[in-house]
Design an enzyme around this catalytic site. Structure first.
Site, PDB file in Angstrom:
ATOM      1  N   SER A 123       0.896  -1.092  -0.090  1.00 25.31           N
ATOM      2  CA  SER A 123       0.034   0.022   0.137  1.00 25.31           C
ATOM      3  C   SER A 123       0.925   1.312   0.099  1.00 25.31           C
ATOM      4  CB  SER A 123      -0.779  -0.047   1.301  1.00 25.31           C
ATOM      5  OG  SER A 123      -1.390   1.124   1.456  1.00 25.31           O
ATOM      6  N   TYR A 148      -1.832  -1.095  10.815  1.00 23.60           N
ATOM      7  CA  TYR A 148      -1.925  -1.739   9.484  1.00 23.60           C
ATOM      8  C   TYR A 148      -1.020  -1.609   8.552  1.00 23.60           C
ATOM      9  CZ  TYR A 148      -3.668  -1.875   4.669  1.00 23.60           C
ATOM     10  OH  TYR A 148      -3.838  -2.077   3.358  1.00 23.60           O
ATOM     11  N   LYS A 152       2.144  -3.834   6.655  1.00 26.25           N
ATOM     12  CA  LYS A 152       2.614  -3.762   5.057  1.00 26.25           C
ATOM     13  C   LYS A 152       4.039  -3.590   5.009  1.00 26.25           C
ATOM     14  CE  LYS A 152      -1.378  -4.618   3.380  1.00 26.25           C
ATOM     15  NZ  LYS A 152      -1.633  -5.978   2.893  1.00 26.25           N
TER      16      LYS A 152
HETATM   17  P1  NAD Z   1     -10.886  -7.521   1.412  1.00 20.86           P
HETATM   18  O1  NAD Z   1     -11.036  -7.526   2.939  1.00 20.86           O
HETATM   19  O2  NAD Z   1     -12.091  -7.248   0.673  1.00 20.86           O
HETATM   20  O3  NAD Z   1     -10.255  -8.908   1.159  1.00 20.86           O
HETATM   21  C1  NAD Z   1      -9.129  -9.579   1.869  1.00 20.86           C
HETATM   22  C2  NAD Z   1      -9.390 -10.776   1.940  1.00 20.86           C
HETATM   23  O4  NAD Z   1      -8.557 -11.643   3.030  1.00 20.86           O
HETATM   24  C3  NAD Z   1     -11.044 -11.178   2.670  1.00 20.86           C
HETATM   25  O5  NAD Z   1     -11.691 -11.742   1.747  1.00 20.86           O
HETATM   26  C4  NAD Z   1     -10.549 -11.813   3.973  1.00 20.86           C
HETATM   27  O6  NAD Z   1     -11.852 -12.826   4.326  1.00 20.86           O
HETATM   28  C5  NAD Z   1      -9.344 -12.478   3.778  1.00 20.86           C
HETATM   29  N1  NAD Z   1      -8.392 -12.833   4.804  1.00 20.86           N
HETATM   30  C6  NAD Z   1      -8.142 -12.062   5.903  1.00 20.86           C
HETATM   31  N2  NAD Z   1      -7.401 -12.475   6.722  1.00 20.86           N
HETATM   32  C7  NAD Z   1      -7.192 -13.996   6.244  1.00 20.86           C
HETATM   33  C8  NAD Z   1      -6.389 -15.152   6.865  1.00 20.86           C
HETATM   34  N3  NAD Z   1      -5.692 -15.144   7.711  1.00 20.86           N
HETATM   35  N4  NAD Z   1      -6.737 -16.256   6.032  1.00 20.86           N
HETATM   36  C9  NAD Z   1      -7.513 -16.267   4.775  1.00 20.86           C
HETATM   37  N5  NAD Z   1      -8.189 -15.232   4.095  1.00 20.86           N
HETATM   38  C10 NAD Z   1      -8.091 -14.040   5.089  1.00 20.86           C
HETATM   39  O7  NAD Z   1      -9.784  -6.339   1.242  1.00 20.86           O
HETATM   40  P2  NAD Z   1      -9.219  -5.674  -0.467  1.00 20.86           P
HETATM   41  O8  NAD Z   1      -9.563  -4.425  -0.224  1.00 20.86           O
HETATM   42  O9  NAD Z   1      -9.580  -6.668  -1.429  1.00 20.86           O
HETATM   43  O10 NAD Z   1      -7.487  -5.847  -0.095  1.00 20.86           O
HETATM   44  C11 NAD Z   1      -6.959  -6.814  -0.509  1.00 20.86           C
HETATM   45  C12 NAD Z   1      -5.528  -6.826  -0.128  1.00 20.86           C
HETATM   46  O11 NAD Z   1      -5.030  -5.448  -0.758  1.00 20.86           O
HETATM   47  C13 NAD Z   1      -5.240  -6.595   1.461  1.00 20.86           C
HETATM   48  O12 NAD Z   1      -4.014  -7.119   1.943  1.00 20.86           O
HETATM   49  C14 NAD Z   1      -5.199  -5.130   1.654  1.00 20.86           C
HETATM   50  O13 NAD Z   1      -4.409  -4.788   2.782  1.00 20.86           O
HETATM   51  C15 NAD Z   1      -4.692  -4.603   0.458  1.00 20.86           C
HETATM   52  N6  NAD Z   1      -4.824  -3.177   0.103  1.00 20.86           N
HETATM   53  C16 NAD Z   1      -6.130  -2.651   0.095  1.00 20.86           C
HETATM   54  C17 NAD Z   1      -6.334  -1.311  -0.221  1.00 20.86           C
HETATM   55  C18 NAD Z   1      -7.756  -0.997  -0.561  1.00 20.86           C
HETATM   56  O14 NAD Z   1      -8.012   0.076  -0.264  1.00 20.86           O
HETATM   57  N7  NAD Z   1      -8.757  -1.816  -0.508  1.00 20.86           N
HETATM   58  C19 NAD Z   1      -5.250  -0.375  -0.515  1.00 20.86           C
HETATM   59  C20 NAD Z   1      -4.056  -0.985  -0.305  1.00 20.86           C
HETATM   60  C21 NAD Z   1      -3.928  -2.432   0.034  1.00 20.86           C
HETATM   61  C1  UD1 Z   2      -6.763   4.523   4.002  1.00 19.36           C
HETATM   62  C2  UD1 Z   2      -6.032   4.213   4.941  1.00 19.36           C
HETATM   63  C3  UD1 Z   2      -4.580   3.595   4.299  1.00 19.36           C
HETATM   64  C4  UD1 Z   2      -5.263   2.367   3.388  1.00 19.36           C
HETATM   65  C5  UD1 Z   2      -6.455   3.023   2.364  1.00 19.36           C
HETATM   66  C6  UD1 Z   2      -6.981   1.706   1.720  1.00 19.36           C
HETATM   67  C7  UD1 Z   2      -6.218   5.857   6.918  1.00 19.36           C
HETATM   68  C8  UD1 Z   2      -5.524   6.949   7.514  1.00 19.36           C
HETATM   69  N1  UD1 Z   2      -5.333   5.421   5.710  1.00 19.36           N
HETATM   70  O1  UD1 Z   2      -6.408   5.627   3.081  1.00 19.36           O
HETATM   71  O2  UD1 Z   2      -3.768   3.237   5.241  1.00 19.36           O
HETATM   72  O3  UD1 Z   2      -4.358   1.872   2.688  1.00 19.36           O
HETATM   73  O4  UD1 Z   2      -7.380   3.577   3.185  1.00 19.36           O
HETATM   74  O5  UD1 Z   2      -7.705   0.719   2.655  1.00 19.36           O
HETATM   75  O6  UD1 Z   2      -7.180   5.409   6.991  1.00 19.36           O
HETATM   76  N2  UD1 Z   2     -12.569  10.947   3.573  1.00 19.36           N
HETATM   77  C9  UD1 Z   2     -13.634  11.723   4.043  1.00 19.36           C
HETATM   78  N3  UD1 Z   2     -14.809  10.953   4.592  1.00 19.36           N
HETATM   79  C10 UD1 Z   2     -14.985   9.746   4.937  1.00 19.36           C
HETATM   80  C11 UD1 Z   2     -13.882   8.724   4.338  1.00 19.36           C
HETATM   81  C12 UD1 Z   2     -12.588   9.340   3.868  1.00 19.36           C
HETATM   82  O7  UD1 Z   2     -13.595  12.903   4.214  1.00 19.36           O
HETATM   83  O8  UD1 Z   2     -16.087   9.435   5.502  1.00 19.36           O
HETATM   84  C13 UD1 Z   2     -11.399  11.483   3.152  1.00 19.36           C
HETATM   85  C14 UD1 Z   2     -10.099  11.101   3.793  1.00 19.36           C
HETATM   86  O9  UD1 Z   2      -9.998  12.034   4.728  1.00 19.36           O
HETATM   87  C15 UD1 Z   2      -9.238  11.117   2.820  1.00 19.36           C
HETATM   88  C16 UD1 Z   2      -9.917  10.580   1.416  1.00 19.36           C
HETATM   89  O10 UD1 Z   2     -11.358  10.962   2.001  1.00 19.36           O
HETATM   90  O11 UD1 Z   2      -8.831  12.419   2.377  1.00 19.36           O
HETATM   91  C17 UD1 Z   2      -9.724   9.133   1.104  1.00 19.36           C
HETATM   92  O12 UD1 Z   2      -9.922   8.477   2.463  1.00 19.36           O
HETATM   93  P1  UD1 Z   2      -9.862   6.898   2.200  1.00 19.36           P
HETATM   94  O13 UD1 Z   2     -10.763   6.127   1.202  1.00 19.36           O
HETATM   95  O14 UD1 Z   2     -10.160   6.591   3.614  1.00 19.36           O
HETATM   96  O15 UD1 Z   2      -8.405   6.444   2.068  1.00 19.36           O
HETATM   97  P2  UD1 Z   2      -7.110   7.094   2.593  1.00 19.36           P
HETATM   98  O16 UD1 Z   2      -7.237   7.678   3.984  1.00 19.36           O
HETATM   99  O17 UD1 Z   2      -6.202   7.491   1.419  1.00 19.36           O
END
Ligand code: NAD
Ligand code: UD1
Length: 357
Positions: A123, A148, A152
């Site tokens: 991330s 979190y 990572k």
């Molecule tokens: P998500 O929660 O939808 O998917 C993660 C999946 O992992 C879930 O289905 C959950 O049930 C499964 N899981 C968690 N722990 C587990 C375990 N111990 N064994 C087996 N399964 C397990 O999240 P996502 O948004 O699809 O994210 C996927 C990956 O990308 C994550 O590692 C997350 O940290 C990373 N990531 C997501 C974002 C985002 O904004 N969505 C941003 C940066 C990184």
């Molecule tokens: C967040 C996480 C980041 C993670 C990412 C994806 C934090 C501090 N960071 O990023 O670690 O990798 O999600 O899961 O939580 N916002 C509002 N109102 C809301 C929600 C968000 O104003 O209800 C604003 C936030 O202040 C930010 C932007 O929208 O400026 C995006 O927020 P969000 O979608 O939560 O992502 P990040 O904060 O970038």
């Protein structure tokens, strides 16, 4: 290739499974269903007309992982993990145990099964509060504001050390900016449990009538309209970036390491011949107010907002320099903000309660 996709029923994992199948690969899914529904992969099967064998298991169960990996797996896409930032500050041990412990068990199982190609979901949070934007891969990693983010950063280090110790491993660390949107079919999408933490799912739930108003977390940032700026990336573009990274790793095996361009410029300062770091973002930042306006335009619904205090740990601006992925992977995001919001809304409108039917 035959892929093991961990976290396959989750938001990004399900989209990646679909893109892998579309690119002609085979997928085996693993998930413990702690934050997702089995239904997502059923829909992937329906959309692609392909089978996706699914194993309900925890990645911390090393023996179970080894069994799956011995079924002819060529590479692992590792999405499984806990991702709720606020929850991670309340339950740090659960996050370290699940994310780091899970990755250790998984990599040990991979080592035992002789599967040494891994694509990991990192991330942009690993950059902390960067000194400048756009952020390229040479930007030093910073101090994430929560456990979190640290999980990572630590996993990246573990995988980097592993690759350095054993040249048979090949690793891609993909640093996502802000994944949003859904598959154009509206059949799969993001289905957060409880109150959404992230912006676009929250906006979607307001638009569909599940929540009253969006709280804008701070409008006094040093940005053009005072609200936070982020690099939103369509989840389908993100998933396609994974397919490109996989193909890059597979092709790199046939090249001699000394033939690879290992300059910091080419590889990213934190990368090496068999451990690559790529930002996956669009390179464009949008403010919260711009995101709301784009969603309103796409949905034809109004999204009431109220200004609330800043959220602890948030930074003002975060967007990628995605040049390295373009140069090395031939990948760049193809969807603009309007398309992201259109597809987020399409999914939400067709599935107002997510996968719950
Ligand atoms: P998500 O929660 O939808 O998917 C993660 C999946 O992992 C879930 O289905 C959950 O049930 C499964 N899981 C968690 N722990 C587990 C375990 N111990 N064994 C087996 N399964 C397990 O999240 P996502 O948004 O699809 O994210 C996927 C990956 O990308 C994550 O590692 C997350 O940290 C990373 N990531 C997501 C974002 C985002 O904004 N969505 C941003 C940066 C990184
Ligand atoms: C967040 C996480 C980041 C993670 C990412 C994806 C934090 C501090 N960071 O990023 O670690 O990798 O999600 O899961 O939580 N916002 C509002 N109102 C809301 C929600 C968000 O104003 O209800 C604003 C936030 O202040 C930010 C932007 O929208 O400026 C995006 O927020 P969000 O979608 O939560 O992502 P990040 O904060 O970038």
């Amino acid at each position: 290739m035959k892929l093991l996709v961990t976290g396959a029923t989750g938001y990004i994992g399900s989209h990646a499974a679909l893109e892998l199948l579309d690119a002609g690969h085979e997928v085996v899914g693993v998930d413990n269903l702690s934050n997702s529904s089995r239904e997502s992969l059923r829909r992937v099967e329906a959309l692609t007309g392909r089978d996706v064998p699914f194993v309900q298991a925890d990645i911390r169960d090393r023996a179970a992982m080894e069994d799956v990996l011995r079924e002819g797996i060529d590479a692992v896409m590792h999405f499984a993990g806990l991702k709720a930032v606020g929850e991670s500050t309340e339950q740090p041990l659960a996050y370290y145990e699940n994310n780091i412990g899970g990755t250790l068990a998984l990599t040990q199982a991979m080592e035992a099964a002789g599967v040494r190609r891994m694509i990991f979901s990192s991330s942009a949070t690993v950059y902390g509060d960067p000194a400048r934007v756009p952020i390229d891969e040479n930007t030093p990693t910073g101090r994430p504001s929560n456990p979190y983010g640290y999980s990572k950063l630590m996993i990246e280090q573990i995988l980097r050390d592993l690759a350095a110790a054993d040249s048979r491993w090949s690793v891609a660390l993909l640093r996502y900016f802000n994944p949003v949107g859904a598959h154009a079919s509206g059949q799969i999408g993001e289905d957060p449990q409880g109150i959404p933490n992230n912006l676009v799912p929250y906006i979607s739930q307001v638009a569909v009538g599940r929540r009253e108003a969006l709280s804008i977390f701070g409008d006094d940032y040093p940005t053009p309209d005072g609200t936070g700026v982020r690099d939103y990336i369509h989840v389908v573009d993100l998933a396609r970036g994974h397919v490109r990274a996989l193909e890059f790793l597979a092709n790199a095996v046939s090249e001699r390491p000394d033939q690879l361009d290992q300059s910091p410029q080419a590889a990213g300062a934190q990368a090496s011949a068999n451990c690559h770091v790529w930002n996956l973002g669009t390179g464009r930042g949008y403010s919260v107010r711009e995101a709301v306006a784009a969603f309103e335009k796409a949905s034809g619904r109004s999204v009431p907002v109220q200004v609330a205090p800043r959220r602890p740990g948030d930074i003002a601006e975060c967007y990628a320099d995605p040049t390295l992925a373009r140069q090395q992977l031939g990948w760049q995001a193809g969807h603009d903000l309007d398309a992201m919001m259109r597809d987020a809304w399409h999914w939400q409108r067709q599935n107002p309660q997510g996968y719950e039917v």
